[in-house]
Scaffold this motif. Structure first.
Motif, PDB file in Angstrom:
ATOM      1  N   MET A 119       0.726  -1.196   0.031  1.00 53.38           N
ATOM      2  CA  MET A 119      -0.021  -0.039  -0.001  1.00 53.38           C
ATOM      3  C   MET A 119       0.826   1.178  -0.110  1.00 53.38           C
ATOM      4  O   MET A 119       0.623   2.068  -0.795  1.00 53.38           O
ATOM      5  CB  MET A 119      -0.895   0.010   1.261  1.00 53.38           C
ATOM      6  N   ARG A 120       1.940   0.963   1.049  1.00 51.97           N
ATOM      7  CA  ARG A 120       3.030   2.283   0.589  1.00 51.97           C
ATOM      8  C   ARG A 120       3.318   2.691  -0.679  1.00 51.97           C
ATOM      9  O   ARG A 120       3.475   3.771  -1.112  1.00 51.97           O
ATOM     10  CB  ARG A 120       4.032   2.145   1.892  1.00 51.97           C
ATOM     11  N   LEU A 121       3.704   1.496  -1.220  1.00 55.44           N
ATOM     12  CA  LEU A 121       4.520   1.656  -2.743  1.00 55.44           C
ATOM     13  C   LEU A 121       3.425   2.144  -3.570  1.00 55.44           C
ATOM     14  O   LEU A 121       3.763   3.135  -4.636  1.00 55.44           O
ATOM     15  CB  LEU A 121       5.195   0.443  -3.212  1.00 55.44           C
ATOM     16  N   LEU A 122       2.268   1.749  -3.365  1.00 55.94           N
ATOM     17  CA  LEU A 122       1.278   2.044  -4.379  1.00 55.94           C
ATOM     18  C   LEU A 122       0.926   3.613  -4.239  1.00 55.94           C
ATOM     19  O   LEU A 122       0.788   4.271  -5.141  1.00 55.94           O
ATOM     20  CB  LEU A 122      -0.207   1.187  -4.097  1.00 55.94           C
ATOM     21  N   ARG A 123       0.971   4.166  -2.810  1.00 53.92           N
ATOM     22  CA  ARG A 123       0.482   5.443  -2.804  1.00 53.92           C
ATOM     23  C   ARG A 123       1.742   6.329  -3.281  1.00 53.92           C
ATOM     24  O   ARG A 123       1.104   7.388  -3.940  1.00 53.92           O
ATOM     25  CB  ARG A 123       0.443   5.695  -1.021  1.00 53.92           C
ATOM     26  N   ASP A 124       2.981   5.852  -3.020  1.00 54.20           N
ATOM     27  CA  ASP A 124       3.916   6.717  -3.417  1.00 54.20           C
ATOM     28  C   ASP A 124       3.958   6.725  -5.245  1.00 54.20           C
ATOM     29  O   ASP A 124       3.980   7.745  -5.658  1.00 54.20           O
ATOM     30  CB  ASP A 124       5.341   5.925  -3.374  1.00 54.20           C
ATOM     31  N   ALA A 125       3.690   5.560  -5.790  1.00 56.60           N
ATOM     32  CA  ALA A 125       3.744   5.597  -7.321  1.00 56.60           C
ATOM     33  C   ALA A 125       2.315   6.519  -7.934  1.00 56.60           C
ATOM     34  O   ALA A 125       2.610   7.378  -8.567  1.00 56.60           O
ATOM     35  CB  ALA A 125       3.444   4.250  -7.763  1.00 56.60           C
ATOM     36  N   GLU A 126       1.433   6.460  -7.126  1.00 52.58           N
ATOM     37  CA  GLU A 126       0.303   7.291  -7.451  1.00 52.58           C
ATOM     38  C   GLU A 126       0.402   8.552  -7.193  1.00 52.58           C
ATOM     39  O   GLU A 126       0.204   9.488  -8.194  1.00 52.58           O
ATOM     40  CB  GLU A 126      -0.983   6.941  -6.820  1.00 52.58           C
ATOM     41  N   GLU A 127       1.206   9.026  -6.254  1.00 53.78           N
ATOM     42  CA  GLU A 127       1.484  10.369  -5.970  1.00 53.78           C
ATOM     43  C   GLU A 127       2.495  10.817  -6.847  1.00 53.78           C
ATOM     44  O   GLU A 127       2.312  11.925  -7.455  1.00 53.78           O
ATOM     45  CB  GLU A 127       1.850  10.656  -4.736  1.00 53.78           C
TER      46      GLU A 127
END
Lengths: 441, 256
Positions: A119-127
């Protein structure tokens, strides 16, 4: 906005799964991916479309894992590739012990609690994909035009003096223009200022200049990615052929100097030397057009010099290390890299093409095998050639295995029982022997 | 000087000839014997401690593998490579067998069978009982290919046909599956013997004859022990519950 993200081993166990949107389970699309791409050796391109979903995948050949992400086809998500790479790295580092030590039992019994990291990686990627800094216009100093010295502009001898004077005036006035104006402005802004003063010919020439420069950059980038290397003799021949100017910027192949850059440093040296010579030699033909392209060839020569210089010392070092590398490669385990495999794959590809396999298919097949072998750890006493050859052989056997049952007599018996005719169709191009075989049958 | 050396050299030569050559010969023989013993022991030790899980695609082999080894339910995808692990029988801690789960996909199955058939002590052929009616011919063909393989005929590993997916109501019983397979293999004997021989020349002297010539095919005619067992890898209570693998486990104990 992802539909799902799965991590599973090549043996078939799903290690971790993330269902993003409430939708159908991930198994069916992933199975379709496996069957049509991985098993059919279409693995060169890393995305696959199944019904309404686009699936992107990545293979980890060292630990035998597959990472698959699925999202709706209509969405164009730019962060997916980066996300897969990041997840791959993180997952591998986090669970490296389990993979290395316990093997299959580790995969079975281990709990892979990866949700928070994901979830952390996904959030970073989306941002990172949302936030995009507004593109700042290049200052004149940053643009290429400022890096051209006056020297290269003067080299144009034997040109029409009118053109020469005009263009010189262009450059000089442009420089003045930007010095006067404090705000950053692109070179084209400077052009536009002058166009009012100059006549139509100047404007078009500058536009052509811009267009040529962009095209040159595009070609240069593209050539840097592809590692297609034409033979050195053919390259020299192409260079010495008399050039044909239609419109000056359309015939990409003739003007494509950048191919020589990918041949390695040995090739770059001759190209660097004869570009300016050739430019000077041909200027009698169409002096007006030539001036623009001389810019580009000089440009290219300068940049090639810059690019090749750092690579030359590394090649020298590679020569010494290569000897030990060969011995090192024979004993002990080392993982395969693209550079190791490329020469072998080239030879295999040529061999396939010589045996009448279509060029495109041979390329795709070699790409797929390369993807399958990248990062794999070789055992002791196996050379790169033997590993690649083995993998290619297995891939070919896999493709050529019949996908369905081929038992004519059995089906004939069935058809007889149901009182249906069993139809056998002989098809092929003319002259291969259809009627002859049919007569024998 | 030269004359003085020569008798010395002669004496040396005589000395060296006798015992030295003999000792060299003895050393070589010892090395050769050790090597042979080592090869023999290796062969004995590594031969045939494996139980192969074969079957069509989606028969449930990987789930069965997971259930036997860990007891838990795992999601699975189509396997691309084999997976192997050591299975410790519950009562007897000393004996253990290696379970090898092979991919069932058509393009991979023969490749992997070639690799592992020599090490097989027993074969578990997993059959999807729900889709059996549709897939009879494919199941029979694969089974036929396994049975006529020369290595398998020579080693005669024990064969268990596990009728999987019994938790679904439409599953066929083991008896029905046995009858259908026998009928199908009977027909296949005739059609396959007339099939063209393969190019790699593996079948020397034509394809092997399965069972007795005059009579209808029966599983008892095979040189190996064949059993049929019903099982369910998923288990009747769904993913959380236990799998129904008693028959399978009992058979594994017998075989090991």
């Amino acid at each position: 906005m992802l539909d799902f993200f799965t991590i599973f081993s090549k043996g078939g166990l799903v290690l971790w799964c993330f269902q993003g949107v409430r939708g159908p389970a991930a198994t069916a699309p992933v199975n379709a991916l496996i069957r049509s791409v991985l098993l059919q050796e279409r693995g060169g391109n890393n995305s696959f479309t199944h019904e309404a979903l686009t699936l992107k995948y990545k293979l980890d050949n060292q630990f035998e894992l597959v990472f698959v992400v699925g999202f709706q086809k209509i969405l164009t998500l730019t962060y997916v590739d980066k996300l897969i790479d990041d997840v791959h790295k993180e997952f591998r580092d986090k669970y490296r012990n389990e993979f290395q030590q316990k093997g299959a039992l580790g995969l079975l019994n281990g709990t892979f609690d990866f949700k928070d990291d994901f979830m952390r990686l996904l959030r970073d990627a989306e941002e990172s994909s949302k936030v995009r800094a507004p593109t700042v216009m290049k200052t004149f100093e940053q643009s290429l035009k400022s890096q051209k010295t006056v020297k290269c502009m003067i080299e144009t001898r034997g040109e029409k003096p009118k053109e020469k004077v005009k263009n010189k005036k262009n450059k000089g006035s442009k420089k003045d223009g930007t010095e006067a104006v404090a705000a950053p402005s692109k070179a084209s802004a400077g052009d536009k200022q002058l166009s009012a003063a100059g006549d139509k010919e100047e404007l078009t020439k500058d536009e052509i200049l811009q267009k040529n420069r962009e095209e040159f950059f595009r070609r240069h980038m593209k050539a840097g990615e592809k590692s297609r290397s034409p033979k050195p003799d053919a390259q020299k021949e192409k260079g010495k052929k008399p050039r044909v100017w239609d419109l000056g910027n359309s015939n990409a192949k003739v003007l494509d100097y950048s191919n020589s850059a990918t041949n390695g440093s040995a090739e770059a040296c001759p190209v660097e030397e004869f570009d300016p010579d050739m430019a000077l030699g041909d200027k009698n033909r169409e002096p007006g057009r030539l001036y623009d392209l001389e810019y580009e060839s000089d440009d290219e020569a300068e940049e090639e010099k810059v690019v090749q210089n750092p690579s030359k010392p590394s090649v020298k070092k590679g020569g010494l290390g290569g000897m030990f590398g060969m011995l090192k490669g024979l004993v002990g385990s080392k993982s395969l890299t693209r550079e190791d495999m490329d020469p072998v794959l080239e030879k295999m590809k040529d061999h396939l093409i010589a045996k009448n396999v279509a060029a495109e298919i041979a390329v795709q097949l070699c790409e797929s095998v390369a993807k399958k072998l990248e990062g794999k750890v070789m055992g002791t006493f196996t050379t790169v050639t033997s590993t690649v050859k083995q993998a290619l052989q297995e891939a070919l056997v896999q493709i050529l295995q019949p996908q369905r049952r081929v038992d004519v007599l059995r089906d004939v018996m069935d058809a007889q029982r149901h009182r249906r005719p069993y139809v056998v169709t002989f098809c092929g191009v003319n002259g291969v022997g259809k009627s002859t075989n049919l007569a024998k049958v | 000087m030269a004359g003085g050396l020569e008798p010395h050299l002669e004496a040396l030569r005589r000395e060296l000839r006798g015992p030295a050559v003999l000792s060299v010969l003895i050393a070589l023989i010892a090395v050769a014997i050790t090597f042979l013993i080592w090869r023999f022991v290796q062969g004995r030790r590594s031969s045939r401690k494996a139980v192969l899980l074969l079957g069509l695609c989606d028969a449930g082999k990987t789930l069965l593998f997971a259930r036997l080894l860990s007891g838990r339910y795992r999601d699975t995808q189509t396997s691309i490579t084999d997976s192997s692990a050591v299975y410790r029988l519950s009562h007897d801690k000393s004996t253990n067998v290696t379970l090898i789960d092979l991919p069932g996909h058509e393009s991979l199955r023969l490749q992997f069978l070639e690799r592992f058939k020599a090490a097989a002590r027993a074969i578990v052929f997993v059959v999807d009982s729900v889709a059996f009616q549709r897939e009879v011919k494919d199941v029979a063909e694969f089974l036929y290919q396994v049975l006529v393989d020369s290595t398998v005929l020579r080693n005669a590993p024990a064969l268990l046909i596990a009728c999987n997916k019994q938790d679904v109501t439409m599953a066929k019983s083991a008896k029905l599956i046995q009858q259908q397979l026998e009928k199908e293999l009977n027909t296949l004997r005739v059609t396959r013997s007339a099939a063209p021989t393969s190019l790699d020349g593996s079948a020397t002297g034509g394809p092997a004859q399965l069972g007795k010539k005059g009579k209808d095919f029966d599983f008892s005619q095979l040189p190996m022990k064949v059993e049929f067992v019903e099982c369910s890898a998923r288990g009747s209570k769904g993913e959380e519950g236990e799998a129904d693998l008693e028959g399978l486990e009992k058979w594994l104990v017998k075989v090991a």
